[in-house]
Design a protein around this motif. Sequence first.
Motif, short mmCIF file in Angstrom:
data_model
loop_
_atom_site.label_atom_id
_atom_site.label_comp_id
_atom_site.label_asym_id
_atom_site.label_seq_id
_atom_site.Cartn_x
_atom_site.Cartn_y
_atom_site.Cartn_z
N GLY A 1 0.82 -1.20 0.00
CA GLY A 1 0.00 0.00 0.00
C GLY A 1 0.85 1.25 0.00
N ALA A 2 0.23 2.39 -0.31
CA ALA A 2 0.98 3.64 -0.41
C ALA A 2 1.68 4.01 0.88
CB ALA A 2 0.03 4.77 -0.84
N TRP A 3 1.08 3.62 2.01
CA TRP A 3 1.69 3.94 3.31
C TRP A 3 3.09 3.35 3.45
CZ3 TRP A 3 3.48 0.14 6.46
CH2 TRP A 3 3.02 -1.17 6.20
N ALA A 4 3.35 2.23 2.74
CA ALA A 4 4.62 1.52 2.90
C ALA A 4 5.72 2.03 1.99
CB ALA A 4 4.41 0.03 2.64
N LEU A 5 5.40 2.90 1.03
CA LEU A 5 6.39 3.30 0.04
C LEU A 5 7.61 3.96 0.67
CD1 LEU A 5 4.09 4.70 -2.81
CD2 LEU A 5 5.32 2.51 -2.76
N ILE A 6 7.37 4.98 1.49
CA ILE A 6 8.50 5.71 2.07
C ILE A 6 9.26 4.89 3.11
CG2 ILE A 6 9.13 7.71 3.50
CD1 ILE A 6 7.11 9.35 1.93
N PRO A 7 8.59 4.29 4.10
CA PRO A 7 9.37 3.55 5.11
C PRO A 7 10.12 2.34 4.54
CG PRO A 7 7.00 3.28 5.48
CD PRO A 7 7.16 4.38 4.49
N LEU A 8 9.49 1.56 3.66
CA LEU A 8 10.18 0.40 3.11
C LEU A 8 11.33 0.81 2.20
CD1 LEU A 8 7.53 -2.36 2.29
CD2 LEU A 8 9.35 -2.38 4.00
N ALA A 9 11.10 1.85 1.39
CA ALA A 9 12.18 2.33 0.51
C ALA A 9 13.34 2.88 1.34
CB ALA A 9 11.64 3.39 -0.44
N ALA A 10 13.02 3.57 2.45
CA ALA A 10 14.07 4.13 3.29
C ALA A 10 14.90 3.02 3.94
CB ALA A 10 13.46 5.03 4.37
N VAL A 11 14.22 2.01 4.49
CA VAL A 11 14.94 0.90 5.12
C VAL A 11 15.79 0.15 4.09
CG1 VAL A 11 14.67 -1.33 6.27
CG2 VAL A 11 13.29 0.62 7.00
N ALA A 12 15.19 -0.16 2.94
CA ALA A 12 15.93 -0.88 1.90
C ALA A 12 17.10 -0.05 1.39
CB ALA A 12 14.99 -1.24 0.74
N GLY A 13 16.90 1.26 1.27
CA GLY A 13 17.97 2.13 0.80
C GLY A 13 19.13 2.19 1.77
N VAL A 14 18.84 2.27 3.06
CA VAL A 14 19.90 2.30 4.07
C VAL A 14 20.68 0.99 4.05
CG1 VAL A 14 20.36 2.33 6.55
CG2 VAL A 14 18.79 4.01 5.56
N LEU A 15 19.96 -0.13 3.98
CA LEU A 15 20.63 -1.44 3.95
C LEU A 15 21.49 -1.58 2.70
CD1 LEU A 15 17.76 -3.77 5.21
CD2 LEU A 15 19.79 -3.05 6.46
N LEU A 16 21.00 -1.09 1.56
CA LEU A 16 21.80 -1.15 0.34
C LEU A 16 23.05 -0.30 0.47
CD1 LEU A 16 22.12 -2.00 -2.65
CD2 LEU A 16 20.85 0.07 -3.26
N LEU A 17 22.90 0.89 1.06
CA LEU A 17 24.05 1.77 1.22
C LEU A 17 25.08 1.16 2.17
CD1 LEU A 17 25.11 4.50 0.29
CD2 LEU A 17 23.99 5.55 2.27
N VAL A 18 24.61 0.52 3.25
CA VAL A 18 25.52 -0.17 4.16
C VAL A 18 26.27 -1.27 3.43
CG1 VAL A 18 25.62 -1.68 6.18
CG2 VAL A 18 24.24 0.40 6.25
#
Length: 275
Positions: A228-245
């Motif tokens: 759902g739209a509610w998950a776009l920002i939090p999931l993308a943020a978590v995935a992005g941080v993990l990818l950057l790490v």
Amino acid sequence: MRTYSLDDVFETRKRRDSWWTVYFVDPVACRVALPIANHTHLTPNALTVISLVLGAVSATCFALNHHVAGAVVFYLSFMIDCVDGKIARLKGTGTPFGLWLDYVGDRVRVVLCAGGLAYGQYALTSDVRYVVLGAAVAVLDLFRYVNAPQMKRVREAVREERGEREPEPESDEDIDSLERVALVPRARRPRSFPRRFNRFLARHRVRSHLISGIEFHAAVFVVAPLAGAWALIPLAAVAGVLLLVNEVFLVYRLWRFTRRHGVPSSQESREHVLV
């Protein structure tokens, strides 16, 4: 024309791949590749173009805020992108241009879908965070795919300088496991939990680095839109941080590799590596 079996297609799978591909894509992609190989004349390049068209359709769905449809079509696009590599390896029809097309097609798909998500949600909510989301996803993806070949070229330059030929990992995610095996003599390797875990992953064809670009794409363009739209920002943020790490860890491993083996010091050698 030769008739291929499913076992033939299974043989084209990468020795180690992302867990998302191993568990959620390859089981479908192998079964799709089989009739394509046996009953069509589709080339790997044609499949890459089909994958890119599906990526554009997915981006359009996201832009219209049809998130479930966009996620399903993105999955199909990625699955077809896996099929083209299997057909190329199965029939031996891969070409250097095909490698370029596949590489560029992946980047275009990600940029289009990130823009589609950002546009659709911003038009609906006027929330600028979605614009930042789209830009961040595109930048992270481009950074990863610019950084990966440069790291590979640095390793190759160091090995060339030392006059050695060492096996290359299938991807930058495998550099840690390759270096660990190369550095520790077989008889003296400790039976630690990380080593046992890595062996477990290897038996299932899963890379030791569990968060890579593929998992990042899956989180942003498949899992989050389905949630759902509610998950776009939090999931993308978590995935992005993990990818950057993960990327920082790979750079750290590269730094250790260059310090251990030495790097070319002349300006000419640096240009050979980075240009």
